[in-house]
Design a protein around this motif. Structure first.
Motif, PDB file in Angstrom:
ATOM      1  N   PRO A 305      10.270 -86.075 -85.838  1.00  0.00           N
ATOM      2  CA  PRO A 305      11.026 -85.762 -84.610  1.00  0.00           C
ATOM      3  C   PRO A 305      10.449 -84.587 -83.821  1.00  0.00           C
ATOM      4  CG  PRO A 305      12.531 -86.166 -86.428  1.00  0.00           C
ATOM      5  CD  PRO A 305      11.156 -86.146 -87.020  1.00  0.00           C
ATOM      6  N   LEU A 306      10.042 -83.518 -84.527  1.00  0.00           N
ATOM      7  CA  LEU A 306       9.485 -82.361 -83.827  1.00  0.00           C
ATOM      8  C   LEU A 306       8.176 -82.712 -83.129  1.00  0.00           C
ATOM      9  CD1 LEU A 306      10.163 -79.393 -86.280  1.00  0.00           C
ATOM     10  CD2 LEU A 306      11.127 -79.710 -84.003  1.00  0.00           C
ATOM     11  N   LYS A 307       7.321 -83.471 -83.808  1.00  0.00           N
ATOM     12  CA  LYS A 307       6.028 -83.827 -83.203  1.00  0.00           C
ATOM     13  C   LYS A 307       6.229 -84.689 -81.963  1.00  0.00           C
ATOM     14  CE  LYS A 307       1.439 -85.642 -84.207  1.00  0.00           C
ATOM     15  NZ  LYS A 307       0.760 -84.423 -83.715  1.00  0.00           N
ATOM     16  N   LEU A 343      13.166 -77.441 -77.188  1.00  0.00           N
ATOM     17  CA  LEU A 343      13.343 -78.054 -78.501  1.00  0.00           C
ATOM     18  C   LEU A 343      14.816 -78.157 -78.870  1.00  0.00           C
ATOM     19  CD1 LEU A 343      10.462 -76.407 -80.597  1.00  0.00           C
ATOM     20  CD2 LEU A 343      10.730 -78.831 -80.075  1.00  0.00           C
ATOM     21  N   THR A 344      15.571 -77.119 -78.574  1.00  0.00           N
ATOM     22  CA  THR A 344      17.003 -77.137 -78.895  1.00  0.00           C
ATOM     23  C   THR A 344      17.713 -78.297 -78.195  1.00  0.00           C
ATOM     24  OG1 THR A 344      17.047 -74.734 -79.245  1.00  0.00           O
ATOM     25  CG2 THR A 344      19.147 -75.819 -78.768  1.00  0.00           C
ATOM     26  N   ALA A 345      17.428 -78.450 -76.916  1.00  0.00           N
ATOM     27  CA  ALA A 345      18.060 -79.524 -76.152  1.00  0.00           C
ATOM     28  C   ALA A 345      17.636 -80.897 -76.660  1.00  0.00           C
ATOM     29  CB  ALA A 345      17.716 -79.375 -74.673  1.00  0.00           C
ATOM     30  N   ALA A 346      16.366 -81.053 -76.931  1.00  0.00           N
ATOM     31  CA  ALA A 346      15.856 -82.356 -77.372  1.00  0.00           C
ATOM     32  C   ALA A 346      16.370 -82.714 -78.757  1.00  0.00           C
ATOM     33  CB  ALA A 346      14.330 -82.334 -77.363  1.00  0.00           C
ATOM     34  N   LEU A 347      16.450 -81.754 -79.648  1.00  0.00           N
ATOM     35  CA  LEU A 347      16.954 -82.026 -80.994  1.00  0.00           C
ATOM     36  C   LEU A 347      18.425 -82.400 -80.957  1.00  0.00           C
ATOM     37  CD1 LEU A 347      15.158 -79.131 -82.918  1.00  0.00           C
ATOM     38  CD2 LEU A 347      14.794 -81.582 -83.285  1.00  0.00           C
ATOM     39  N   GLY A 351      20.352 -86.494 -82.373  1.00  0.00           N
ATOM     40  CA  GLY A 351      21.164 -86.655 -83.568  1.00  0.00           C
ATOM     41  C   GLY A 351      21.368 -85.419 -84.415  1.00  0.00           C
ATOM     42  N   PHE A 352      20.715 -84.294 -84.091  1.00  0.00           N
ATOM     43  CA  PHE A 352      20.939 -83.073 -84.847  1.00  0.00           C
ATOM     44  C   PHE A 352      22.234 -82.420 -84.387  1.00  0.00           C
ATOM     45  CE2 PHE A 352      16.496 -83.824 -85.491  1.00  0.00           C
ATOM     46  CZ  PHE A 352      16.172 -83.239 -86.718  1.00  0.00           C
ATOM     47  N   THR A 353      22.964 -81.803 -85.308  1.00  0.00           N
ATOM     48  CA  THR A 353      24.190 -81.099 -84.920  1.00  0.00           C
ATOM     49  C   THR A 353      23.814 -79.932 -84.005  1.00  0.00           C
ATOM     50  OG1 THR A 353      24.137 -79.504 -86.746  1.00  0.00           O
ATOM     51  CG2 THR A 353      25.182 -81.642 -87.173  1.00  0.00           C
ATOM     52  N   PRO A 354      24.726 -79.471 -83.175  1.00  0.00           N
ATOM     53  CA  PRO A 354      24.413 -78.330 -82.299  1.00  0.00           C
ATOM     54  C   PRO A 354      23.917 -77.113 -83.061  1.00  0.00           C
ATOM     55  CG  PRO A 354      26.450 -79.373 -81.605  1.00  0.00           C
ATOM     56  CD  PRO A 354      26.079 -80.024 -82.901  1.00  0.00           C
ATOM     57  N   THR A 355      24.508 -76.869 -84.231  1.00  0.00           N
ATOM     58  CA  THR A 355      24.092 -75.713 -85.035  1.00  0.00           C
ATOM     59  C   THR A 355      22.666 -75.894 -85.523  1.00  0.00           C
ATOM     60  OG1 THR A 355      26.356 -75.289 -85.758  1.00  0.00           O
ATOM     61  CG2 THR A 355      24.587 -74.332 -87.086  1.00  0.00           C
ATOM     62  N   GLU A 356      22.351 -77.092 -86.053  1.00  0.00           N
ATOM     63  CA  GLU A 356      21.001 -77.367 -86.553  1.00  0.00           C
ATOM     64  C   GLU A 356      19.990 -77.343 -85.408  1.00  0.00           C
ATOM     65  OE1 GLU A 356      21.623 -80.127 -90.533  1.00  0.00           O
ATOM     66  OE2 GLU A 356      21.337 -81.093 -88.597  1.00  0.00           O
ATOM     67  N   ALA A 357      20.365 -77.912 -84.278  1.00  0.00           N
ATOM     68  CA  ALA A 357      19.459 -77.964 -83.137  1.00  0.00           C
ATOM     69  C   ALA A 357      19.106 -76.561 -82.658  1.00  0.00           C
ATOM     70  CB  ALA A 357      20.082 -78.770 -82.001  1.00  0.00           C
ATOM     71  N   ALA A 358      20.113 -75.692 -82.558  1.00  0.00           N
ATOM     72  CA  ALA A 358      19.860 -74.316 -82.122  1.00  0.00           C
ATOM     73  C   ALA A 358      19.035 -73.559 -83.151  1.00  0.00           C
ATOM     74  CB  ALA A 358      21.187 -73.604 -81.876  1.00  0.00           C
ATOM     75  N   PHE A 359      19.364 -73.774 -84.423  1.00  0.00           N
ATOM     76  CA  PHE A 359      18.650 -73.089 -85.503  1.00  0.00           C
ATOM     77  C   PHE A 359      17.177 -73.493 -85.507  1.00  0.00           C
ATOM     78  CE2 PHE A 359      17.459 -72.867 -90.084  1.00  0.00           C
ATOM     79  CZ  PHE A 359      17.592 -71.489 -90.249  1.00  0.00           C
ATOM     80  N   LEU A 360      16.910 -74.785 -85.468  1.00  0.00           N
ATOM     81  CA  LEU A 360      15.539 -75.276 -85.496  1.00  0.00           C
ATOM     82  C   LEU A 360      14.811 -74.988 -84.188  1.00  0.00           C
ATOM     83  CD1 LEU A 360      15.839 -78.735 -87.302  1.00  0.00           C
ATOM     84  CD2 LEU A 360      14.634 -76.716 -88.117  1.00  0.00           C
ATOM     85  N   GLY A 361      15.494 -75.162 -83.080  1.00  0.00           N
ATOM     86  CA  GLY A 361      14.861 -74.936 -81.784  1.00  0.00           C
ATOM     87  C   GLY A 361      14.359 -73.512 -81.635  1.00  0.00           C
ATOM     88  N   ASN A 362      15.198 -72.554 -81.996  1.00  0.00           N
ATOM     89  CA  ASN A 362      14.794 -71.146 -81.910  1.00  0.00           C
ATOM     90  C   ASN A 362      13.690 -70.815 -82.905  1.00  0.00           C
ATOM     91  OD1 ASN A 362      16.628 -70.435 -79.862  1.00  0.00           O
ATOM     92  ND2 ASN A 362      18.284 -70.158 -81.335  1.00  0.00           N
TER      93      ASN A 362
END
Length: 522
Positions: A305-307, A343-347, A351-362
């Motif tokens: 997903p990240l790639k 990345l946060t918005a795209a994640l 399907g990523f939860t908002p918490t996971e998306a923000a955590f991974l995006g940052n």
């Protein structure tokens, strides 16, 4: 993830070596000892931690007694040399109680999981003052950069709180306004050694090239400052690479000062490359071992997903899918465009939860995989394999693991650009040091070449014992991965002795590295 594990087989290989070769084939032990054209009556050594006998992350008394200048001085006494006093620490642990950043020495200890690794000791005593016992001929000051040797007030206790003094020099400085050079000049050495400049690039390297506010990590100064070599410790950026012209100016200032009091005979050494010492070589760039199932799971849940998202922004090359075997460590590269928001918005939209998306995006905004030739610092071994959410060893259910599915901090790696900055600086420093050795008619030690020899597969052999730059089991480097053991310092002492003999036609015998201490096992 890889841990620092030392097997009994490695220890046995270290203790029981059967080779009869000897790399120190120019020893003069069977020749009458003479001083030649030199006068060793009053030998003074200037430098930093390497000169002081610092090892295992601290300065402590038994390490000081195995400093390379102390070894050289003992051989000089066989040829008319005088007393050689060192500002010994009050204990065999080191550190300063009440001064942050000055802990006691590292020792090898067995952890609950059975792994063997270095553990920091608490500082053993408060800052003391030993000036009354001087003058001291070993003037090595741990942490000193080239220009610190000529900085007035570098030994002032009042300047410690301002960050303009060094506690190790505060211990033995003759006054609050003196400099290391001035105290050395007052002794009017008949012979001196100078090994300085390592810290002018090392602090940048050991901090992963972080905290740099300058282009290329190099701090530049005015023409007048460069010429004098004198920098106010309050104004310089501690983790930047010192301007090569400033380093040359500072070293010239030291040599001119010594020359002005009649100290014209001595020896100077160049700077080892950081890429040849264990702190930068112990952890490989591809320190993430995965089996096929774990690799597939990571590709499905994270890397794929990240790639895909990064590719949409033209940054797909930052990440490649992982595979069974050893994989590159995830690192932060602050030169990359920060795509945290994207990345946060795209994640979140995938399907990523908002918490996971923000955590991974940052976390992944400036992340990529390390490349061959880039360096993962020894300090990264403390976090590689830990759960990024709990800072505890990862479990089968851990989603975010440092190095594998979560990046290590920028301060724990050196990118190719940062390695190039360091290499360029060392090359410039060493060219100036060699030129000054020639122009001041001094003996010269190519410490850079010797450390590269230690870092080679064959290493260095003395009387059947092989020494290499391998962390812990190589025998030459202490537990901090930067400074040497007593045996390593003996190898350095022999390089100085050989160069002194060659330049001044003296016949100082070399020391036996095998008689000094190495890494102590529990």
């Amino acid at each position: 993830m890889k841990k620092i594990i030392i097997s009994t087989l490695a220890v046995s290989a270290l203790l029981f070596t059967t080779s009869c070769e000897n790399d120190f084939d120019t020893d003069v032990k069977d020749i009458q000892v003479t001083s030649g054209d030199a006068n060793f009556a009053n030998y003074v050594a200037l430098g930093n931690s390497l000169t002081s006998g610092y090892r295992d992350g601290a300065l402590y008394s038994s390490g000081q007694n195995e400093s390379y200048p102390s070894m050289i001085a003992a051989q000089m006494r066989l040829a008319g040399g005088g007393a050689f006093k060192q500002p010994l620490m009050p204990n065999d642990v080191g550190g300063f109680i009440g001064l942050p950043g000055f802990p006691g020495k590292l020792t090898l200890q067995v952890a609950a999981n059975g792994t063997l690794g270095p553990v920091e000791s608490p500082a053993a005593a408060a800052l003391d003052n030993v000036t009354a016992g001087g003058p001291y001929q070993n003037m090595g000051v741990p942490g000193a950069k080239s220009f610190h040797l000529i900085a007035p007030g570098y030994g002032s206790a009042a300047n410690l709180a301002l960050g303009a003094a060094n506690p190790y020099f505060v211990r033995f400085a003759t006054s609050a306004t003196t400099s290391v050079l001035q105290d050395a000049m007052a002794q009017k050495p008949t012979f001196f050694s100078l090994w300085i400049g390592n810290n002018d690039v090392l602090s940048y390297a050991t901090n992963g090239g972080t905290n740099s506010q300058t282009v290329g990590g190099v701090t530049t100064y005015s023409a007048a400052t460069v010429q004098s070599g004198n920098v106010n410790p309050l104004t310089y950026k501690s983790n930047d690479i010192s301007d090569p012209n400033l380093v040359a100016g500072a070293i010239k200032n030291v040599l001119d000062g010594l020359k002005s009091v009649g100290s014209t005979k001595g020896i100077i050494a160049n700077i080892p490359s950081v890429t040849s010492i264990p702190f930068f070589t112990r952890v490989p760039y591809n320190a993430v071992p995965l089996d096929a199932a774990k690799a597939q799971a990571l590709n499905t849940s994270l890397y794929g997903p990240l790639k895909t998202i990064l590719t949409a922004y033209g940054q797909g090359s930052r990440l490649n899918l992982v595979a069974a075997g050893n994989n590159p460590v995830l690192i932060k590269d602050n030169k990359l465009a920060d795509l945290s928001v994207q990345l946060t918005a795209a994640l979140a939209a995938n399907g990523f939860t908002p918490t996971e998306a923000a955590f991974l995006g940052n976390a992944f905004g400036q992340v990529r995989q390390a490349k061959q030739g880039e360096l993962i610092l020894l300090t990264a071994s403390k976090v590689l394999g830990l759960d990024a959410l709990t800072n505890q060893p990862a479990t089968p259910t851990s989603k975010f693991i440092y190095g594998a599915s979560f990046p290590i901090g920028d301060q724990l790696s050196l990118t190719a650009d940062e390695v190039a900055n360091i290499t360029n600086a060392v090359t410039a420093y060493n060219a100036s040091i060699k030129a000054m050795a020639d122009s001041y008619n001094l003996a010269f030690v190519d410490a850079n070449a010797k450390m590269k020899e230690l870092d080679s597969k064959s290493g260095i052999i003395w009387d059947g014992v092989r020494y290499t730059a391998t962390f812990v089991t190589g025998g030459a480097f202490s537990l901090d991965g930067v400074h040497l053991t007593g045996r390593g310092y003996a190898i350095v002492a022999n390089e100085f002795i050989k160069s002194i003999n060659m330049k001044y036609r003296s016949t100082l015998p070399q020391v036996d590295p095998n008689k000094y201490s190495g890494v102590k096992f529990p």
